[in-house]
Scaffold this active site. Structure first.
Site, mmCIF file in Angstrom:
data_model
loop_
_atom_site.group_PDB
_atom_site.id
_atom_site.type_symbol
_atom_site.label_atom_id
_atom_site.label_comp_id
_atom_site.label_asym_id
_atom_site.label_seq_id
_atom_site.Cartn_x
_atom_site.Cartn_y
_atom_site.Cartn_z
ATOM 1 N N ALA A 64 -6.655 -5.001 7.213
ATOM 2 C CA ALA A 64 -7.620 -3.934 6.930
ATOM 3 C C ALA A 64 -8.868 -4.454 6.218
ATOM 4 O O ALA A 64 -9.806 -3.690 6.008
ATOM 5 C CB ALA A 64 -6.959 -2.851 6.073
ATOM 6 N N TRP A 85 0.862 -1.178 0.000
ATOM 7 C CA TRP A 85 0.000 0.000 0.000
ATOM 8 C C TRP A 85 0.904 1.237 0.000
ATOM 9 O O TRP A 85 1.786 1.344 0.873
ATOM 10 C CB TRP A 85 -0.869 -0.049 1.258
ATOM 11 C CG TRP A 85 -1.865 1.055 1.409
ATOM 12 C CD1 TRP A 85 -2.715 1.522 0.452
ATOM 13 C CD2 TRP A 85 -2.117 1.803 2.602
ATOM 14 N NE1 TRP A 85 -3.488 2.523 0.990
ATOM 15 C CE2 TRP A 85 -3.148 2.718 2.300
ATOM 16 C CE3 TRP A 85 -1.595 1.789 3.889
ATOM 17 C CZ2 TRP A 85 -3.651 3.615 3.228
ATOM 18 C CZ3 TRP A 85 -2.095 2.672 4.825
ATOM 19 C CH2 TRP A 85 -3.110 3.569 4.498
ATOM 20 N N LYS A 97 -13.446 -0.958 6.476
ATOM 21 C CA LYS A 97 -14.077 -1.679 5.374
ATOM 22 C C LYS A 97 -15.096 -2.688 5.867
ATOM 23 O O LYS A 97 -16.217 -2.747 5.364
ATOM 24 C CB LYS A 97 -13.006 -2.411 4.543
ATOM 25 C CG LYS A 97 -12.285 -1.521 3.568
ATOM 26 C CD LYS A 97 -11.125 -0.803 4.157
ATOM 27 C CE LYS A 97 -10.421 0.069 3.124
ATOM 28 N NZ LYS A 97 -9.312 0.814 3.723
ATOM 29 N N ASP A 140 -0.722 -5.931 9.113
ATOM 30 C CA ASP A 140 -1.732 -4.915 8.821
ATOM 31 C C ASP A 140 -2.950 -5.666 8.283
ATOM 32 O O ASP A 140 -2.882 -6.290 7.223
ATOM 33 C CB ASP A 140 -1.177 -3.937 7.773
ATOM 34 C CG ASP A 140 -2.141 -2.802 7.473
ATOM 35 O OD1 ASP A 140 -3.260 -2.784 8.039
ATOM 36 O OD2 ASP A 140 -1.776 -1.917 6.665
HETATM 37 C C1 LMR Z 1 -6.905 2.048 -0.616
HETATM 38 O O1 LMR Z 1 -5.835 1.434 -0.664
HETATM 39 O O2 LMR Z 1 -7.491 2.456 -1.632
HETATM 40 C C2 LMR Z 1 -7.561 2.282 0.705
HETATM 41 O O3 LMR Z 1 -6.831 1.712 1.726
HETATM 42 C C3 LMR Z 1 -7.894 3.706 0.945
HETATM 43 C C4 LMR Z 1 -6.690 4.528 1.228
HETATM 44 O O4 LMR Z 1 -6.711 5.234 2.233
HETATM 45 O O5 LMR Z 1 -5.721 4.504 0.454
#
Ligand code: LMR
Length: 393
Positions: free
Chosen positions: A210, A127, A243, A208
């Site tokens: 999520a 991410w 989420k 992590d």
């Molecule tokens: C994403 O990866 O799109 C989500 O986790 C939202 C974000 O905050 O980036």
């Protein structure tokens, strides 16, 4: 003073949200930011959340501060959801945080305090905000290979080889389930091998999580983190409720730290200290709703049922897209879409192809070709499939 400020790099994902909004075309398709959407394009308030909010409206008598760590009932309920009932609570320190991002940030800060030399090993890719926060904090990081661009699955051997270089006190950041951005996940036997390697190297895992409940189900999605928690002496866990409870803007999450019971109190105190330094008391509204839902059998059953509908809906879209692409392309090369889990899949398109999807077809996905499956519906699946082939993916 402000004259010294330099423009900061825009967050890729959030920038895309803005571009999509500004696009006047009818029929544009948003497969960008990781937000669940139903078939009509709405991100609904879940039924149990609405019911809990009604109850809270009638029953809440004060909005005075909670503790620095948040409400203990929330911390206990979320820890049980993530780690299961068999968790040894004498090892657990936990604080509520503003969403999963808040938990990630507090986790990195805790690492920096506990082990200033620590390097954080991050999956390549991960991410983008993981990288951005680490860079901002000045915490050294090392990538480990995670994704095989040809098979679009986990490059497990390369991952293990990379992680053998982790040193005691380093931290290995893992995605608990529904890997963001690839959608490719470790199997349970692979998690066990990762645990073996962490034991050998003395590196500390940080998981992590999520998207619990978006992949194979609430318990299946937590099986990896539970295994890690049962095997390793020290573990960090950043959990998000954005989420799976659909309460994105309420900013609800928790950072958990498992350690030796003798170290629990000082760890808990340090987490509370970090909350105080950064924002004092964590937000409570979303955390209270989550606690009510998890602790009330009726609300919980309804929440689980709706979450399961969401999960199965995304799975059906995955299968539909893979099928459509098989029919149109006459090949199985998109089969990985049905194997991936969670909201995301990395398509494996070039930046130029992603750009063409946007400009020529009004289809928005993140530049690394991550698409949000939940942005699709039965009407848009064939549109996307045709566009994918039209740009030569
Ligand atoms: C994403 O990866 O799109 C989500 O986790 C939202 C974000 O905050 O980036």
């Amino acid at each position: 003073m402000f004259g010294n400020l330099k423009p900061q790099p825009a967050d890729r994902i959030l920038q895309l949200m803005g571009q999509f909004k500004a696009d006047p075309r009818d029929g544009k398709i948003d497969l960008g930011v990781g937000v669940y959407k139903d078939a009509t394009g709405l991100t609904p308030v879940m039924r149990a959340v609405r019911a809990a909010e009604k109850q809270l409206w009638d029953s809440e008598t004060t909005k005075t501060y909670t503790g620095l760590a948040g409400d203990p009932e929330f911390n206990a309920a979320l820890a049980a959801l993530v780690l299961g009932d068999s968790l040894a609570t004498d090892r657990l320190a936990s604080v509520a945080t503003p969403g999963g991002t808040g938990a990630v940030r507090q986790g990195f800060e805790l690492i920096r305090m506990a082990s200033p030399e620590a390097r954080i090993w991050v999956s390549d890719p991960t991410w983008p905000n993981h990288l951005s926060i680490l860079k901002y904090l000045g915490v050294p990081m090392e990538p480990y290979r995670y994704f095989d661009g040809d098979t679009r699955s986990v490059a497990f051997d390369a991952m293990m080889t990379g992680l053998t270089a982790a040193k005691p006190g380093d931290v290995v950041l893992l995605h608990g389930c529904c890997h963001n951005p690839t959608g490719a996940n470790l199997t349970l036997p692979e998690w066990a091998e990762v645990a073996d390697l962490l034991e050998k190297t003395g590196a500390v895992p940080m998981v992590d999580i999520a998207y619990q409940g978006f992949g194979d189900g609430l318990d299946a999605d937590a099986a990896g983190v539970r295994l890690i928690a049962s095997r390793l002496p020290e573990v960090l866990i950043a959990a998000s409720c954005s989420k799976n409870f659909g309460i994105y803007r309420e900013r609800t999450g928790a950072l958990m730290a498992l350690s030796d019971p003798a170290k629990r109190e000082v760890t808990q105190g340090t987490l509370a200290f970090l909350n105080r330094q950064n924002y004092s008391f964590p937000p409570d509204h979303g955390a209270r709703l989550v606690t009510m839902i998890l602790n009330d059998p009726t609300l919980r059953a309804d929440w689980q049922a709706e979450l399961e509908e969401v999960r199965l809906g995304m799975l059906a879209l995955r299968e539909m897209l893979a099928r459509e692409l098989r029919t149109l392309s006459g090949s199985d090369r998109f089969g990985f879409l049905a194997q991936h889990r969670g909201m995301f899949s990395r398509l494996g398109a070039s930046p130029d192809q992603v750009e063409r999807l946007k400009t020529e077809h009004g289809i928005y996905m993140v530049g690394d070709s991550r698409l949000n499956i939940a942005g699709l519906n039965a009407t848009t699946v064939p549109v996307l499939a045709r566009a994918i082939l039209a740009v030569g993916i």
